[in-house]
Design a protein around this motif. Sequence first.
Motif, PDB file in Angstrom:
ATOM      1  N   THR A  90      54.003  49.916  45.954  1.00 55.73           N
ATOM      2  CA  THR A  90      52.729  50.080  46.348  1.00 55.73           C
ATOM      3  C   THR A  90      52.297  51.513  46.981  1.00 55.73           C
ATOM      4  N   ASP A  91      51.106  51.540  47.317  1.00 54.53           N
ATOM      5  CA  ASP A  91      50.812  52.849  47.896  1.00 54.53           C
ATOM      6  C   ASP A  91      51.014  53.781  46.829  1.00 54.53           C
ATOM      7  N   LEU A  92      50.959  53.690  45.532  1.00 54.98           N
ATOM      8  CA  LEU A  92      50.994  54.950  44.448  1.00 54.98           C
ATOM      9  C   LEU A  92      49.759  55.484  44.388  1.00 54.98           C
ATOM     10  N   PRO A  93      49.793  56.774  43.821  1.00 57.03           N
ATOM     11  CA  PRO A  93      48.517  57.462  43.682  1.00 57.03           C
ATOM     12  C   PRO A  93      47.576  57.050  42.939  1.00 57.03           C
ATOM     13  N   LEU A  94      47.620  55.922  42.040  1.00 57.74           N
ATOM     14  CA  LEU A  94      46.699  55.210  41.433  1.00 57.74           C
ATOM     15  C   LEU A  94      46.350  53.763  41.806  1.00 57.74           C
ATOM     16  N   SER A  95      46.868  53.699  43.401  1.00 58.89           N
ATOM     17  CA  SER A  95      46.633  52.455  43.793  1.00 58.89           C
ATOM     18  C   SER A  95      45.180  52.094  44.167  1.00 58.89           C
ATOM     19  N   ALA A  96      44.314  53.218  44.372  1.00 59.60           N
ATOM     20  CA  ALA A  96      43.014  52.970  44.485  1.00 59.60           C
ATOM     21  C   ALA A  96      42.076  52.629  43.312  1.00 59.60           C
ATOM     22  N   ALA A  97      42.779  52.360  42.214  1.00 56.02           N
ATOM     23  CA  ALA A  97      42.107  52.139  40.911  1.00 56.02           C
ATOM     24  C   ALA A  97      42.799  50.702  40.530  1.00 56.02           C
ATOM     25  N   VAL A  98      43.420  50.305  41.358  1.00 54.38           N
ATOM     26  CA  VAL A  98      44.090  49.148  40.895  1.00 54.38           C
ATOM     27  C   VAL A  98      43.239  47.796  41.453  1.00 54.38           C
ATOM     28  N   ASP A  99      41.914  47.697  40.894  1.00 53.78           N
ATOM     29  CA  ASP A  99      41.099  46.623  41.105  1.00 53.78           C
ATOM     30  C   ASP A  99      41.244  45.404  40.038  1.00 53.78           C
ATOM     31  N   VAL A 100      41.251  44.294  40.752  1.00 50.26           N
ATOM     32  CA  VAL A 100      41.466  43.131  39.657  1.00 50.26           C
ATOM     33  C   VAL A 100      40.425  42.867  38.514  1.00 50.26           C
ATOM     34  N   ILE A 101      39.075  43.258  39.107  1.00 43.89           N
ATOM     35  CA  ILE A 101      38.066  43.233  38.101  1.00 43.89           C
ATOM     36  C   ILE A 101      38.069  44.426  37.178  1.00 43.89           C
ATOM     37  N   ALA A 102      38.636  45.760  37.514  1.00 45.39           N
ATOM     38  CA  ALA A 102      38.964  46.786  36.557  1.00 45.39           C
ATOM     39  C   ALA A 102      40.034  46.599  35.751  1.00 45.39           C
ATOM     40  N   LEU A 103      41.051  45.749  36.061  1.00 43.84           N
ATOM     41  CA  LEU A 103      41.988  45.410  35.062  1.00 43.84           C
ATOM     42  C   LEU A 103      41.455  44.507  34.016  1.00 43.84           C
ATOM     43  N   VAL A 104      40.692  43.614  34.342  1.00 42.35           N
ATOM     44  CA  VAL A 104      40.025  42.532  33.427  1.00 42.35           C
ATOM     45  C   VAL A 104      39.370  43.633  32.431  1.00 42.35           C
ATOM     46  N   GLY A 105      38.600  44.668  32.869  1.00 43.84           N
ATOM     47  CA  GLY A 105      37.700  45.434  32.100  1.00 43.84           C
ATOM     48  C   GLY A 105      38.714  46.351  30.888  1.00 43.84           C
ATOM     49  N   ILE A 106      39.852  46.688  31.585  1.00 43.38           N
ATOM     50  CA  ILE A 106      40.651  47.217  30.617  1.00 43.38           C
ATOM     51  C   ILE A 106      41.292  46.413  29.610  1.00 43.38           C
ATOM     52  N   PHE A 107      41.548  45.317  29.988  1.00 34.84           N
ATOM     53  CA  PHE A 107      41.829  44.401  28.824  1.00 34.84           C
ATOM     54  C   PHE A 107      40.642  44.128  27.869  1.00 34.84           C
ATOM     55  N   ALA A 108      39.481  43.918  28.502  1.00 34.97           N
ATOM     56  CA  ALA A 108      38.463  43.620  27.787  1.00 34.97           C
ATOM     57  C   ALA A 108      37.971  44.919  26.799  1.00 34.97           C
ATOM     58  N   LEU A 109      38.075  46.135  27.071  1.00 31.61           N
ATOM     59  CA  LEU A 109      38.009  47.133  26.420  1.00 31.61           C
ATOM     60  C   LEU A 109      39.031  47.181  25.049  1.00 31.61           C
ATOM     61  N   ALA A 110      40.181  46.989  25.494  1.00 32.89           N
ATOM     62  CA  ALA A 110      41.315  46.977  24.310  1.00 32.89           C
ATOM     63  C   ALA A 110      40.847  45.856  23.114  1.00 32.89           C
ATOM     64  N   ARG A 111      40.442  44.898  23.758  1.00 32.91           N
ATOM     65  CA  ARG A 111      40.151  43.608  23.011  1.00 32.91           C
ATOM     66  C   ARG A 111      38.961  43.955  21.966  1.00 32.91           C
ATOM     67  N   VAL A 112      37.997  44.408  22.393  1.00 27.88           N
ATOM     68  CA  VAL A 112      36.853  44.964  21.534  1.00 27.88           C
ATOM     69  C   VAL A 112      37.232  45.961  20.597  1.00 27.88           C
ATOM     70  N   PHE A 113      38.114  46.959  20.891  1.00 28.77           N
ATOM     71  CA  PHE A 113      38.429  47.913  19.688  1.00 28.77           C
ATOM     72  C   PHE A 113      39.004  47.264  18.868  1.00 28.77           C
ATOM     73  N   ILE A 114      40.183  46.338  19.183  1.00 25.98           N
ATOM     74  CA  ILE A 114      40.988  45.784  18.073  1.00 25.98           C
ATOM     75  C   ILE A 114      40.119  44.798  17.259  1.00 25.98           C
ATOM     76  N   ALA A 115      39.121  44.122  17.617  1.00 29.29           N
ATOM     77  CA  ALA A 115      38.209  43.217  17.008  1.00 29.29           C
ATOM     78  C   ALA A 115      37.358  44.027  16.107  1.00 29.29           C
ATOM     79  N   LEU A 116      36.955  45.045  16.554  1.00 33.24           N
ATOM     80  CA  LEU A 116      36.130  45.996  15.823  1.00 33.24           C
ATOM     81  C   LEU A 116      36.838  46.511  14.703  1.00 33.24           C
ATOM     82  N   ALA A 117      38.107  46.926  14.826  1.00 30.26           N
ATOM     83  CA  ALA A 117      39.043  47.222  13.720  1.00 30.26           C
ATOM     84  C   ALA A 117      39.473  46.463  12.641  1.00 30.26           C
ATOM     85  N   GLY A 118      39.606  44.994  13.233  1.00 23.17           N
ATOM     86  CA  GLY A 118      40.027  43.999  12.214  1.00 23.17           C
ATOM     87  C   GLY A 118      38.870  43.742  11.280  1.00 23.17           C
ATOM     88  N   MET A 119      37.444  43.927  11.854  1.00 18.86           N
ATOM     89  CA  MET A 119      36.299  43.752  10.936  1.00 18.86           C
ATOM     90  C   MET A 119      36.074  45.201  10.212  1.00 18.86           C
TER      91      MET A 119
END
Length: 315
Positions: A90-119
């Motif tokens: 813990t206490d890594l340089p990127l720890s300030a960005a480790v927000d659970v809502i931001a993590l869900v947003g990262i997963f959602a961003l990847a999902r949107v791109f793979i879905a658009l690429a599939g179509m």
Amino acid sequence: MKTSTLLFQFLQNGLVLLVAPLLLGWVNQCRAWLQNRSGAGLLQPYRLLFKLFHKDAVLADNASVLFRSTPYILFGCMWLAAALVPVVATDLPLSAAVDVIALVGIFALARVFIALAGMDIGTAFGSMGARREMLVSFLAEPALLMVFFTAASISASTSLTTIVETLAHRGFVIYPSMAFAGVAFLMVLLAENARIPVDNPATHLELTMIHEAMTLEYSARHLALIEWASSLKLLAYITIGFALFLPFGITKAGNWAALPLAVAALALKLAAAGAGLALLEALSAKQRVFRVPEFLGTAFLLAVLAILIHYLLGA
């Protein structure tokens, strides 16, 4: 910012990148043993990536820039998510960005791109897989958020680093709310990573596949990046589970003396989680696609029940 903490961050970034295919190989090997097969070995994912990176890519004539760039975006998102989670420290340089809502947003961003690429290519399988992927994510993301909110309510913070430090240093305390949240998180993990009973990554049956349907048009290095990203996503979800429910054995950045113990604890937890996932898949059957909403609806209800228990009973 200290040099030692930067080195810890680089170490964790490289560790998750190398361990992710090994974790997938361990799950597949355990599943083969449970099915009385010899299996391809722990290093099979590495051999597959090596083979794909040395092939020539074949793209459709109508493939757009979105289709070509999606594997790189997907790989970057999954690597970022896995690197943000407190894996060994813990206490890594990127720890300030480790927000659970931001993590869900990262997963959602990847999902949107793979879905658009599939179509993007316009094939029937790609469009079908994209629709099914959006259906799964539409039901899984609220359940995942409610699981995160339960842990955030206990630690009074949405920072995953704070959640780990709060739960790890509070002693052994049994939270009934976290028990319900743990079951809901397991169900979301299976759905989001295309595992049984929601999906079967080992088959290409057109009537049942979800994730594989969106990647059928990819080959060579593009497919290698997608496969690597899938293993990174599985590692990210499992390590998030460790951070929420088993936040023990994680050291602080800069504590080099405790690093070997933290790496050993991570290896033991990953081995147990991989074997447990293989056992669960060996004992389960693939559900019909139309039963997936019921499965994820149950996960959401369990997550809501978890946060209600916390606020009403304080447990």
